[in-house]
Design an enzyme around this catalytic site. Structure first.
Site, PDB file in Angstrom:
ATOM      1  N   HIS A 158      48.695  56.646   3.313  1.00 52.13           N
ATOM      2  CA  HIS A 158      48.300  55.388   2.686  1.00 52.13           C
ATOM      3  C   HIS A 158      47.318  54.551   3.502  1.00 52.13           C
ATOM      4  CE1 HIS A 158      51.237  54.957  -0.843  1.00 52.13           C
ATOM      5  NE2 HIS A 158      51.377  56.183  -0.388  1.00 52.13           N
TER       6      HIS A 158
ATOM      7  N   GLN B  33      64.100  55.627   8.653  1.00 56.14           N
ATOM      8  CA  GLN B  33      64.586  54.519   9.482  1.00 56.14           C
ATOM      9  C   GLN B  33      63.460  53.548   9.817  1.00 56.14           C
ATOM     10  OE1 GLN B  33      65.893  55.250  13.610  1.00 56.14           O
ATOM     11  NE2 GLN B  33      67.858  54.331  13.013  1.00 56.14           N
TER      12      GLN B  33
ATOM     13  N   ASP C 244      48.208  47.453  -0.825  1.00 54.74           N
ATOM     14  CA  ASP C 244      48.744  48.711  -1.320  1.00 54.74           C
ATOM     15  C   ASP C 244      49.616  48.408  -2.536  1.00 54.74           C
ATOM     16  OD1 ASP C 244      50.762  50.992  -1.541  1.00 54.74           O
ATOM     17  OD2 ASP C 244      49.457  51.769   0.041  1.00 54.74           O
TER      18      ASP C 244
ATOM     19  N   ALA D 256      44.513  70.135  12.330  1.00 57.49           N
ATOM     20  CA  ALA D 256      43.197  70.645  11.936  1.00 57.49           C
ATOM     21  C   ALA D 256      42.422  69.545  11.223  1.00 57.49           C
ATOM     22  CB  ALA D 256      43.340  71.853  11.015  1.00 57.49           C
TER      23      ALA D 256
ATOM     24  N   ASP E 164      54.869  62.451  -6.239  1.00 52.78           N
ATOM     25  CA  ASP E 164      53.972  62.930  -7.290  1.00 52.78           C
ATOM     26  C   ASP E 164      53.557  64.381  -7.091  1.00 52.78           C
ATOM     27  OD1 ASP E 164      52.391  62.573  -5.051  1.00 52.78           O
ATOM     28  OD2 ASP E 164      50.684  61.767  -6.161  1.00 52.78           O
TER      29      ASP E 164
END
Length: 533
Positions: free
Chosen positions: A23, A86, A121, A339, A380
């Protein structure tokens, strides 16, 4: 092309980022694009120090009109969380107040420059949307998951009712199909997030966050999808347009938005030595690891199938690899702890991406024209995998969402050698759609311009004028700083006020002084309001 100062006034945009998974990097990518387009705007990017440190290592040099600032993470000093759950739990206990303090600090750091808009967000829609309204500034919600995931959450009540009915009527309700998301084929209940199906889900924290988001997000000045409109079914696009005041498609996955970085693990130089479209790139993100049996099965399939591979794998999972695996594989495979994924997926030697199916990973594969093998995990992921296989035709899903040796061999053979190249052809065609969508003639380019005008709006400070009228009682007028009580109006000849207007609240977008200057004129005519109500 940048938006000039004359067309877009200067302003101060506070950006509140969700500090976990992909995010913060996704939101930072969007903000970088906006900052480049509108250099006269100042952006204060607020997130935890952990997330900000990761951003600084993965982004290019930030535009000069972006300032990244830390907010508190809710963890006691010196405390190390055991896991993401947590860490997230501690963060959520204090995040509204932490962001408020962050906004105040951002104003101070800019010499008192008032915040004129918020970008948040989407998961913060409820608390930070309310904060924006208290500040009387426009607010924009940025949603990282796929558009069809949001469409499903908007129909939460209906889906939960249908699932409850299926539980009563079927032994395996999770396998029952529903045709609920516009533009998607009928889907089994198990393809939807667990938190969406259950009225009392096991992950109460995540469920509460998502439910509060849905209650508020439709009030946003705009919603920005981390996607491109051209990639989505028209039915889905039209459905979402009907639900929001403004909805824009501006993906964080765009060419050359991330730093090339250093090839510290020599992935790219190793790929240079491989044949075109021959390598399986394997990565399951940061929050969707495989279990030990699946790690072993995947390794066995790679070894038996003779497929060259680049595997981004955490060291703690290497213990599940078959004994002697790395020695037998030799230079045909490469195991790395990390990577540069976008560069890897754009390399011509990559033939398939074995992935958990996170939306950013899917978009990056589309951008590289790379077919996918999806082992979906949560959130999702399952709907993303369905889109990959059934709508776009650019990949396959592992059977029963579980990697087995025989199942993975079948998937690798299908993508790399069979199907007469159909999946690869579809991937190439969708890559071309992506490139056009991300270019100057795509829908996103126009959406960016409109979005910039929304976040650049200067609003006058708002004040609440409360009018309380009760029959045979003084009329009370309140503003934030003053209170008037007028008993003279008790003797007016106006009709008694109906109950539903005994308490009236007006939101006046003007200065308080303007309200005070006209207050007596308002009062003189106030009985007319009641007589015509």
């Amino acid at each position: 092309m940048s938006v000039t100062t004359s067309s877009t006034p200067a302003g101060h945009v506070a950006v509140c980022a969700f500090p976990f998974t992909s995010h913060p990097l996704a939101l930072c990518s969007l903000v970088c694009r906006l900052a480049e387009e509108a250099p006269q705007l100042h952006f204060s990017f607020l997130c935890t120090s952990r997330a900000n440190s990761k951003i600084s290592t993965k982004t290019t040099i930030l535009p000069t009109n972006i300032k990244i600032s830390d907010i508190e993470d809710g963890l006691p000093e010196g405390f190390e969380p055991e896991d993401l759950a947590q860490e997230a739990s501690n963060f959520y206990k204090q995040f509204p107040e932490n962001f408020k303090r962050g906004v105040d600090a951002a104003v101070e750091e800019t010499g008192g420059k008032r915040v004129t808009s918020l970008i948040v967000d989407g998961l913060f829609s409820f608390d930070l949307g309310n904060m924006a309204e208290e500040m009387n500034v426009p607010w924009v919600a940025f949603t990282v998951p796929a558009p069809y995931d949001l469409a499903a959450w908007l129909q939460k009540d209906l889906i939960q009712q249908l699932y409850a009915n299926a539980q009563m009527d079927h032994d395996h309700p999770e396998d029952q199909l529903i045709d609920i998301v516009p533009g998607l084929p009928p889907s089994p209940f198990k393809d939807f997030p667990h938190e969406l199906l259950e009225r009392n889900p096991s992950n109460q924290l995540l469920a509460q966050v998502l439910l509060s988001m849905i209650r508020k997000i439709q009030e946003a000045s705009a919603v920005v999808m981390n996607s491109y409109e051209e990639l989505n079914p028209l039915l889905l696009t039209n459905y979402l347009k009907s639900k929001f005041l403004n909805i824009f498609y501006v993906s964080s996955v765009t060419p050359s938005k991330l730093a090339s970085g250093t090839d510290a693990t020599r992935c790219l130089s190793w790929l240079d030595e491989q044949k075109s479209a021959s390598v399986a790139y394997i990565s399951f993100g940061t929050t969707a690891p495989l279990n030990g049996e699946e790690v072993k099965a995947l390794a066995e399939a790679l070894e038996e199938g003779g497929v060259p591979f680049l595997w981004s794998i955490n060291d703690k999972f290497k213990e599940y690899l078959p004994d002697g695996f790395t020695e037998r594989i030799g230079t045909r495979g490469k195991l790395v702890p990390w990577a540069p994924q976008r560069q890897v997926l754009e390399h011509p030697s990559i033939g398939v991406h074995v992935t958990h199916g996170g939306y950013n990973a899917v978009l990056e594969s589309i951008m590289g024209g790379v077919p996918m093998i999806c082992r979906s995990e949560w959130a999702d992921n399952h709907l993303n995998a369905k889109m990959v296989e059934e709508v776009w035709g650019i990949g396959v899903r592992v059977e029963n969402r579980l990697i087995t040796k025989t199942g993975m061999l079948k998937c690798l053979e299908m993508i790399l050698h069979q199907e007469e190249g159909k999946v690869r052809q579809a991937s190439t065609a969708l890559k071309q759609v992506f490139e056009k969508a991300a270019g100057p003639d795509g829908v996103a380019a126009n959406h960016v311009k409109t979005l910039l005008h929304i976040i650049s709006e200067e609003r006058c400070p708002s004040y609440k004028l409360e009018v309380v009228y009760q029959m045979h009682a003084p009329l009370v007028i309140r503003t934030p700083n003053y209170k008037w009580q007028y008993s003279a109006l008790q003797q007016t000849d106006c009709n008694p006020a109906p109950a539903h207007i005994r308490s009236l609240v007006f939101l006046v977008e003007n200065h308080l002084q303007a309200i005070e200057n006209h207050l007596h004129a308002v009062l003189q005519n106030f009985h007319l309001l009641f007589s015509h109500a």
